[in-house]
Design a protein around this motif. Sequence first.
Motif, PDB file in Angstrom:
ATOM      1  N   PHE A 126       0.829  -1.204   0.000  1.00  0.00           N
ATOM      2  CA  PHE A 126       0.000   0.000   0.000  1.00  0.00           C
ATOM      3  C   PHE A 126       0.866   1.258   0.000  1.00  0.00           C
ATOM      4  CE2 PHE A 126       0.420   1.214   4.528  1.00  0.00           C
ATOM      5  CZ  PHE A 126       0.895   0.032   5.080  1.00  0.00           C
ATOM      6  N   SER A 170       1.234   5.112   1.293  1.00  0.00           N
ATOM      7  CA  SER A 170       0.706   5.950   2.374  1.00  0.00           C
ATOM      8  C   SER A 170       1.770   6.959   2.794  1.00  0.00           C
ATOM      9  CB  SER A 170       0.304   5.056   3.567  1.00  0.00           C
ATOM     10  OG  SER A 170      -0.311   5.849   4.577  1.00  0.00           O
ATOM     11  N   ILE A 171       1.453   7.709   3.837  1.00  0.00           N
ATOM     12  CA  ILE A 171       2.435   8.593   4.471  1.00  0.00           C
ATOM     13  C   ILE A 171       3.151   7.753   5.522  1.00  0.00           C
ATOM     14  CG2 ILE A 171       2.697  10.583   6.033  1.00  0.00           C
ATOM     15  CD1 ILE A 171       2.036  11.422   3.185  1.00  0.00           C
ATOM     16  N   GLN A 172       4.491   7.763   5.459  1.00  0.00           N
ATOM     17  CA  GLN A 172       5.257   7.026   6.446  1.00  0.00           C
ATOM     18  C   GLN A 172       4.906   7.554   7.843  1.00  0.00           C
ATOM     19  OE1 GLN A 172       6.770   4.844   8.437  1.00  0.00           O
ATOM     20  NE2 GLN A 172       8.228   4.313   6.803  1.00  0.00           N
ATOM     21  N   GLY A 173       4.432   6.647   8.696  1.00  0.00           N
ATOM     22  CA  GLY A 173       3.955   7.117   9.997  1.00  0.00           C
ATOM     23  C   GLY A 173       4.965   6.983  11.103  1.00  0.00           C
ATOM     24  N   GLU A 174       6.081   6.295  10.843  1.00  0.00           N
ATOM     25  CA  GLU A 174       7.011   6.005  11.938  1.00  0.00           C
ATOM     26  C   GLU A 174       8.458   6.283  11.537  1.00  0.00           C
ATOM     27  OE1 GLU A 174       6.275   2.232  13.847  1.00  0.00           O
ATOM     28  OE2 GLU A 174       4.224   2.157  13.065  1.00  0.00           O
ATOM     29  N   PHE A 207       4.563   0.632   1.114  1.00  0.00           N
ATOM     30  CA  PHE A 207       4.800  -0.384   2.133  1.00  0.00           C
ATOM     31  C   PHE A 207       4.558  -1.768   1.545  1.00  0.00           C
ATOM     32  CE2 PHE A 207       5.294   2.386   5.749  1.00  0.00           C
ATOM     33  CZ  PHE A 207       4.699   3.556   5.320  1.00  0.00           C
ATOM     34  N   ARG A 235       4.121  -5.367   2.944  1.00  0.00           N
ATOM     35  CA  ARG A 235       3.944  -6.033   4.233  1.00  0.00           C
ATOM     36  C   ARG A 235       4.002  -7.552   4.047  1.00  0.00           C
ATOM     37  NH1 ARG A 235       2.366  -3.848   8.666  1.00  0.00           N
ATOM     38  NH2 ARG A 235       1.002  -2.210   7.824  1.00  0.00           N
ATOM     39  N   THR A 275      -0.928  -5.195  14.055  1.00  0.00           N
ATOM     40  CA  THR A 275      -0.960  -5.809  12.723  1.00  0.00           C
ATOM     41  C   THR A 275      -1.149  -7.316  12.815  1.00  0.00           C
ATOM     42  OG1 THR A 275       0.668  -4.093  12.187  1.00  0.00           O
ATOM     43  CG2 THR A 275       0.216  -5.695  10.477  1.00  0.00           C
ATOM     44  N   GLU A 293       9.219   0.681   2.061  1.00  0.00           N
ATOM     45  CA  GLU A 293       9.492   0.053   3.359  1.00  0.00           C
ATOM     46  C   GLU A 293       9.007  -1.384   3.367  1.00  0.00           C
ATOM     47  OE1 GLU A 293       9.871   1.759   7.472  1.00  0.00           O
ATOM     48  OE2 GLU A 293       7.806   1.046   7.554  1.00  0.00           O
ATOM     49  N   THR A 317       7.994  -4.343   5.582  1.00  0.00           N
ATOM     50  CA  THR A 317       7.538  -4.532   6.953  1.00  0.00           C
ATOM     51  C   THR A 317       6.749  -5.827   7.073  1.00  0.00           C
ATOM     52  OG1 THR A 317       6.448  -3.455   8.819  1.00  0.00           O
ATOM     53  CG2 THR A 317       5.514  -3.040   6.611  1.00  0.00           C
ATOM     54  N   GLU A 322      11.460  -2.601   8.629  1.00  0.00           N
ATOM     55  CA  GLU A 322      10.998  -2.582  10.022  1.00  0.00           C
ATOM     56  C   GLU A 322      11.134  -4.005  10.541  1.00  0.00           C
ATOM     57  OE1 GLU A 322       9.226  -0.466  12.224  1.00  0.00           O
ATOM     58  OE2 GLU A 322       8.870   1.255  10.941  1.00  0.00           O
ATOM     59  N   HIS A 359       0.353   8.255  11.197  1.00  0.00           N
ATOM     60  CA  HIS A 359      -0.724   7.783  10.321  1.00  0.00           C
ATOM     61  C   HIS A 359      -2.009   7.517  11.094  1.00  0.00           C
ATOM     62  CE1 HIS A 359       1.537   4.323  11.743  1.00  0.00           C
ATOM     63  NE2 HIS A 359       0.558   3.511  11.443  1.00  0.00           N
ATOM     64  N   GLU A 375      -3.731   4.667   5.715  1.00  0.00           N
ATOM     65  CA  GLU A 375      -3.452   3.316   6.246  1.00  0.00           C
ATOM     66  C   GLU A 375      -2.133   3.308   7.004  1.00  0.00           C
ATOM     67  OE1 GLU A 375      -3.519   0.338   3.177  1.00  0.00           O
ATOM     68  OE2 GLU A 375      -3.300  -1.311   4.585  1.00  0.00           O
TER      69      GLU A 375
HETATM   70  N1  LIG Z   1       1.379   4.786   7.404  1.00  0.00           N
HETATM   71  C1  LIG Z   1       2.025   3.755   7.974  1.00  0.00           C
HETATM   72  N2  LIG Z   1       3.323   3.901   8.322  1.00  0.00           N
HETATM   73  C2  LIG Z   1       3.962   2.823   8.836  1.00  0.00           C
HETATM   74  N3  LIG Z   1       5.271   2.719   9.235  1.00  0.00           N
HETATM   75  C3  LIG Z   1       5.512   1.464   9.673  1.00  0.00           C
HETATM   76  C4  LIG Z   1       4.347   0.733   9.554  1.00  0.00           C
HETATM   77  C5  LIG Z   1       4.271  -0.700   9.871  1.00  0.00           C
HETATM   78  O1  LIG Z   1       3.162  -1.275  10.044  1.00  0.00           O
HETATM   79  O2  LIG Z   1       5.370  -1.310   9.896  1.00  0.00           O
HETATM   80  C6  LIG Z   1       3.342   1.589   9.042  1.00  0.00           C
HETATM   81  C7  LIG Z   1       1.951   1.480   8.736  1.00  0.00           C
HETATM   82  O3  LIG Z   1       1.291   0.445   8.943  1.00  0.00           O
HETATM   83  N4  LIG Z   1       1.359   2.577   8.184  1.00  0.00           N
END
Ligand SMILES: Nc1nc2[nH]cc(C(=O)O)c2c(=O)[nH]1
Length: 216
Positions: A17, A19-23, A33, A35, A48, A76, A78, A105, A210, A216
């Motif tokens: 997906f 998205s905007i990196q949230g971390e 991302f 996953r 998750t 990323e 993850t 991650e 996020h 997401e």
């Molecule tokens: N927006 C967004 N940023 C993220 N950074 C790490 C995530 C993760 O689930 O590893 C994650 C995530 O699930 N969503």
Amino acid sequence: MSASQETQSLVRLTEIFYSIQGEGRASGRPCVFVRLSRCNLRCTWCDTTYSFKGGEKFTFDDVMAEVGKYPTKLVEITGGEPLLQPTVHPLMTAFADAGYEVMIETSGSLDISKIDPRVHIIMDLKAPGSSEEKRNLWANLEHLKPTDEVKIVILDQADYEWARDKVREHKLEERCHVIFSPVHGQMDGNALANWILEDGLNVRLGLQIHKFLSVE
Ligand SMILES: Nc1nc2[nH]cc(C(=O)O)c2c(=O)[nH]1
Ligand SMILES: C[S@@+](CC[C@H](N)C(=O)[O-])C[C@H]1O[C@@H](n2cnc3c(N)ncnc32)[C@H](O)[C@@H]1O
Ligand code: SF4
Ligand SMILES: [Mg+2]
């Protein structure tokens, strides 16, 4: 393995997906991302859990074609726990070879020494509140680059004190960036901010941005 065989390698994914990196230090940047499915841990606060089962196998070609649809070169990897799948290593190398800025991650429970040195590592250290503290592979600290990040998710004051003591014991902030991240919805970010200020820790307070947005 020949290059063509490699692109036929398979990786089991839950989702891809945009998205905007949230971390982490790249917070706020557009990111794709990838996953991966399955995890060897069961952190109490994991957001998750849907990645623990299911997922579908894709070739690297499929993964790179899907990621290539999005207008960013930041990707990323993850999960779930991406290092559970040996093919994650050639996958990350393929992205780096294709000019992507690659991040991973990872939980800190599996060996990070084989990760392509071009990859930016965000490695958790699991505090007691996760119930997985015993799974921390402390030897990993030797393999962190100054540009990498250690993230400690904080459930409560006991976790904060554990994290503070580990930062001091291992001089973590001299090795790489250190992020203290409150368990979303359970640990008050203001309280965590005040503890960090009172102790004068050279760490970064990381909120999962996020979760304050409708992405997401
Ligand atoms: N927006 C967004 N940023 C993220 N950074 C790490 C995530 C993760 O689930 O590893 C994650 C995530 O699930 N969503
Ligand atoms: C879902 S895990 C996947 C990657 C790897 N298994 C790991 O634990 O780093 C990605 C990151 O999400 C963060 N995370 C998961 N659940 C969270 C929660 N409830 N509150 C804050 N951070 C959380 C953890 O920092 C974790 O490193
Ligand atoms: S290691 Fe990561 S994916 Fe696995 S349970 Fe913990 S937070 Fe969730
Ligand atoms: Mg997430």
